[in-house]
Design an enzyme around this catalytic site. Structure first.
Site, PDB file in Angstrom:
ATOM      1  N   ASP A  48       0.865  -1.194   0.000  1.00  0.00           N
ATOM      2  CA  ASP A  48       0.000   0.000   0.000  1.00  0.00           C
ATOM      3  C   ASP A  48       0.895   1.236   0.000  1.00  0.00           C
ATOM      4  OD1 ASP A  48      -3.267   0.266   0.722  1.00  0.00           O
ATOM      5  OD2 ASP A  48      -2.099   2.105   0.971  1.00  0.00           O
ATOM      6  N   ASP A  72       4.469   2.877  -3.891  1.00  0.00           N
ATOM      7  CA  ASP A  72       3.497   3.309  -4.898  1.00  0.00           C
ATOM      8  C   ASP A  72       3.561   2.335  -6.076  1.00  0.00           C
ATOM      9  OD1 ASP A  72       2.179   4.534  -7.014  1.00  0.00           O
ATOM     10  OD2 ASP A  72       2.971   6.532  -6.585  1.00  0.00           O
ATOM     11  N   VAL A  73       2.520   1.548  -6.264  1.00  0.00           N
ATOM     12  CA  VAL A  73       2.575   0.509  -7.308  1.00  0.00           C
ATOM     13  C   VAL A  73       2.586   1.083  -8.724  1.00  0.00           C
ATOM     14  CG1 VAL A  73       1.606  -1.378  -5.936  1.00  0.00           C
ATOM     15  CG2 VAL A  73       0.056   0.112  -7.240  1.00  0.00           C
ATOM     16  N   ASN A 105      -5.146  -4.967  -6.942  1.00  0.00           N
ATOM     17  CA  ASN A 105      -6.361  -4.327  -6.418  1.00  0.00           C
ATOM     18  C   ASN A 105      -6.255  -2.811  -6.290  1.00  0.00           C
ATOM     19  OD1 ASN A 105      -8.851  -4.155  -4.497  1.00  0.00           O
ATOM     20  ND2 ASN A 105      -7.142  -3.398  -3.261  1.00  0.00           N
ATOM     21  N   TYR A 132     -11.869   6.794 -15.671  1.00  0.00           N
ATOM     22  CA  TYR A 132     -11.954   5.576 -14.853  1.00  0.00           C
ATOM     23  C   TYR A 132     -12.558   4.442 -15.669  1.00  0.00           C
ATOM     24  CZ  TYR A 132     -13.065   2.709 -10.674  1.00  0.00           C
ATOM     25  OH  TYR A 132     -13.165   1.704  -9.744  1.00  0.00           O
ATOM     26  N   LYS A 134     -10.723   0.889 -16.497  1.00  0.00           N
ATOM     27  CA  LYS A 134     -11.229  -0.414 -16.064  1.00  0.00           C
ATOM     28  C   LYS A 134     -11.569  -1.314 -17.261  1.00  0.00           C
ATOM     29  CE  LYS A 134     -10.782   0.057 -11.582  1.00  0.00           C
ATOM     30  NZ  LYS A 134      -9.864  -0.805 -10.802  1.00  0.00           N
TER      31      LYS A 134
HETATM   32  P1  NAD Z   1      -9.842   2.049  -0.996  1.00  0.00           P
HETATM   33  O1  NAD Z   1      -9.498   3.459  -1.339  1.00  0.00           O
HETATM   34  O2  NAD Z   1     -10.639   1.801   0.239  1.00  0.00           O
HETATM   35  O3  NAD Z   1      -8.513   1.186  -0.926  1.00  0.00           O
HETATM   36  C1  NAD Z   1      -7.523   1.257  -1.923  1.00  0.00           C
HETATM   37  C2  NAD Z   1      -6.150   1.191  -1.278  1.00  0.00           C
HETATM   38  O4  NAD Z   1      -5.188   1.321  -2.343  1.00  0.00           O
HETATM   39  C3  NAD Z   1      -5.882   2.342  -0.292  1.00  0.00           C
HETATM   40  O5  NAD Z   1      -5.415   1.832   0.944  1.00  0.00           O
HETATM   41  C4  NAD Z   1      -4.825   3.193  -0.996  1.00  0.00           C
HETATM   42  O6  NAD Z   1      -3.898   3.775  -0.092  1.00  0.00           O
HETATM   43  C5  NAD Z   1      -4.147   2.169  -1.904  1.00  0.00           C
HETATM   44  N1  NAD Z   1      -3.508   2.794  -3.056  1.00  0.00           N
HETATM   45  C6  NAD Z   1      -4.020   3.778  -3.852  1.00  0.00           C
HETATM   46  N2  NAD Z   1      -3.128   4.118  -4.793  1.00  0.00           N
HETATM   47  C7  NAD Z   1      -2.034   3.340  -4.579  1.00  0.00           C
HETATM   48  C8  NAD Z   1      -0.772   3.239  -5.212  1.00  0.00           C
HETATM   49  N3  NAD Z   1      -0.449   4.010  -6.252  1.00  0.00           N
HETATM   50  N4  NAD Z   1       0.111   2.330  -4.746  1.00  0.00           N
HETATM   51  C9  NAD Z   1      -0.189   1.550  -3.686  1.00  0.00           C
HETATM   52  N5  NAD Z   1      -1.374   1.607  -3.039  1.00  0.00           N
HETATM   53  C10 NAD Z   1      -2.273   2.490  -3.485  1.00  0.00           C
HETATM   54  O7  NAD Z   1     -10.551   1.491  -2.299  1.00  0.00           O
HETATM   55  P2  NAD Z   1     -11.390   0.183  -2.642  1.00  0.00           P
HETATM   56  O8  NAD Z   1     -12.777   0.630  -2.894  1.00  0.00           O
HETATM   57  O9  NAD Z   1     -11.128  -0.924  -1.701  1.00  0.00           O
HETATM   58  O10 NAD Z   1     -10.769  -0.131  -4.068  1.00  0.00           O
HETATM   59  C11 NAD Z   1     -10.077  -1.304  -4.407  1.00  0.00           C
HETATM   60  C12 NAD Z   1     -10.280  -1.597  -5.887  1.00  0.00           C
HETATM   61  O11 NAD Z   1     -11.659  -1.831  -6.142  1.00  0.00           O
HETATM   62  C13 NAD Z   1      -9.884  -0.450  -6.829  1.00  0.00           C
HETATM   63  O12 NAD Z   1      -9.216  -0.987  -7.959  1.00  0.00           O
HETATM   64  C14 NAD Z   1     -11.194   0.165  -7.224  1.00  0.00           C
HETATM   65  O13 NAD Z   1     -11.133   0.807  -8.475  1.00  0.00           O
HETATM   66  C15 NAD Z   1     -12.079  -1.063  -7.250  1.00  0.00           C
HETATM   67  N6  NAD Z   1     -13.517  -0.777  -7.149  1.00  0.00           N
HETATM   68  C16 NAD Z   1     -14.052  -0.236  -6.005  1.00  0.00           C
HETATM   69  C17 NAD Z   1     -15.431   0.027  -5.953  1.00  0.00           C
HETATM   70  C18 NAD Z   1     -16.099   0.609  -4.723  1.00  0.00           C
HETATM   71  O14 NAD Z   1     -17.296   0.932  -4.789  1.00  0.00           O
HETATM   72  N7  NAD Z   1     -15.413   0.775  -3.613  1.00  0.00           N
HETATM   73  C19 NAD Z   1     -16.215  -0.274  -7.065  1.00  0.00           C
HETATM   74  C20 NAD Z   1     -15.643  -0.807  -8.193  1.00  0.00           C
HETATM   75  C21 NAD Z   1     -14.282  -1.066  -8.220  1.00  0.00           C
END
Ligand code: NAD
Length: 248
Positions: A38, A62-63, A86, A152, A156
């Site tokens: 993370d 940072d990935v 993720n 976005y 995706k």
């Molecule tokens: P979240 O923001 O709660 O968690 C994402 C985590 O990724 C955070 O802890 C953040 O610090 C970390 N992160 C962000 N950029 C980063 C980077 N460059 N390097 C390393 N870590 C990084 O989000 P989430 O909702 O759990 O999202 C997870 C995945 O699910 C994402 O790919 C998101 O697009 C997808 N998604 C989420 C939803 C939703 O409604 N929450 C819906 C569709 C898709």
């Protein structure tokens, strides 16, 4: 609970929050050694606090940066059995003519390029082992336009292309690569759900068609199913895990 991942090393990106955190905890509870990445060291420390007795290696970075991906894969060691790509960020629900280069490039670097780089790094080892399980996190926005802004959505959709192509080339070598497409989930993702532009035009449609947001653990269940040997014949699939939103 059945321990489906004993002896397996699995990398989870974005493991500090939401879906990634729930997935890391589920994998640990089922016996995996989890390499949790993370950008937030603070969130990783909180994950470590909650992780109990499982084997967790937290790697802050940072990935979207190649050097940080290299450090992450090095920390995982020579054998990586599973990868959950993720980490992801939102755009600001803006349409094409309002996209800035900065948002476009950042969203693609984090949502798409990072997934390619991590797969590129772990695939050679998976091919030599004849075994690998990859799950890329897409979104409802990966299959249609109504779930986010243009950047976005495009990112995706790219995740789904990346997933299917990887599945095609590496399936015969023992690697399965699938995508999970979440609908709305209760996490910390920055979700200015509708910009003013979109609220005016899409608000009434969006509000009546989105099912209640899911818990991150529901997504972890879908992701772990694809990572496990409970889905042996599934490769290149996009699993909608959205409470049926995509049916509307
Ligand atoms: P979240 O923001 O709660 O968690 C994402 C985590 O990724 C955070 O802890 C953040 O610090 C970390 N992160 C962000 N950029 C980063 C980077 N460059 N390097 C390393 N870590 C990084 O989000 P989430 O909702 O759990 O999202 C997870 C995945 O699910 C994402 O790919 C998101 O697009 C997808 N998604 C989420 C939803 C939703 O409604 N929450 C819906 C569709 C898709």
């Amino acid at each position: 609970q059945q321990a489906r991942f004993t002896g397996r090393t699995v990398i989870v990106t974005g493991a500090g929050s939401g879906i990634g955190r729930a997935t890391a905890l589920r994998l640990l509870s089922e016996g995996a050694r989890v390499i949790a990445a993370d950008i937030s060291a603070e969130r990783l420390a909180a994950l470590e606090q909650s992780s109990g007795s499982g084997e967790l290696v937290g790697v802050a970075g940072d990935v979207s940066l190649q050097a940080d991906v290299d450090a992450l894969v090095l920390a995982a060691g020579p054998t990586v059995d599973g990868l959950v790509n993720n980490a992801g960020i939102m755009d600001s629900f803006l349409p094409t003519a309002e996209i800035t280069d900065e948002v476009w490039e950042r969203v693609f670097r984090v949502n798409v390029t990072s997934q390619m780089r991590l797969m590129r790094a772990v695939l050679p080892g998976m091919v030599s082992a004849g075994f690998g399980r990859i799950v890329n996190i897409a979104s409802e926005a990966g299959i249609r336009a109504g779930a986010s802004g243009t950047t976005y959505s495009a990112s995706k959709h790219a995740v789904i292309g990346l997933t299917k192509s990887t599945a095609l080339f590496y399936g015969p070598k023992g690697v399965r690569c699938n995508a999970v497409a979440p609908g709305a989930v209760k996490t910390n993702i920055e979700a200015p759900f509708l910009s003013a532009w979109a609220a005016e035009r899409l608000g009434p449609i969006m509000q009546t068609t989105i099912p209640a947001p899911a818990e991150p653990e529901e997504l972890a269940a879908s992701i772990c199913w694809l990572l496990s040997e409970d889905s042996p014949n599934v490769n290149g699939a996009v699993l909608m895990s959205d409470g049926g939103w995509s049916t509307i």
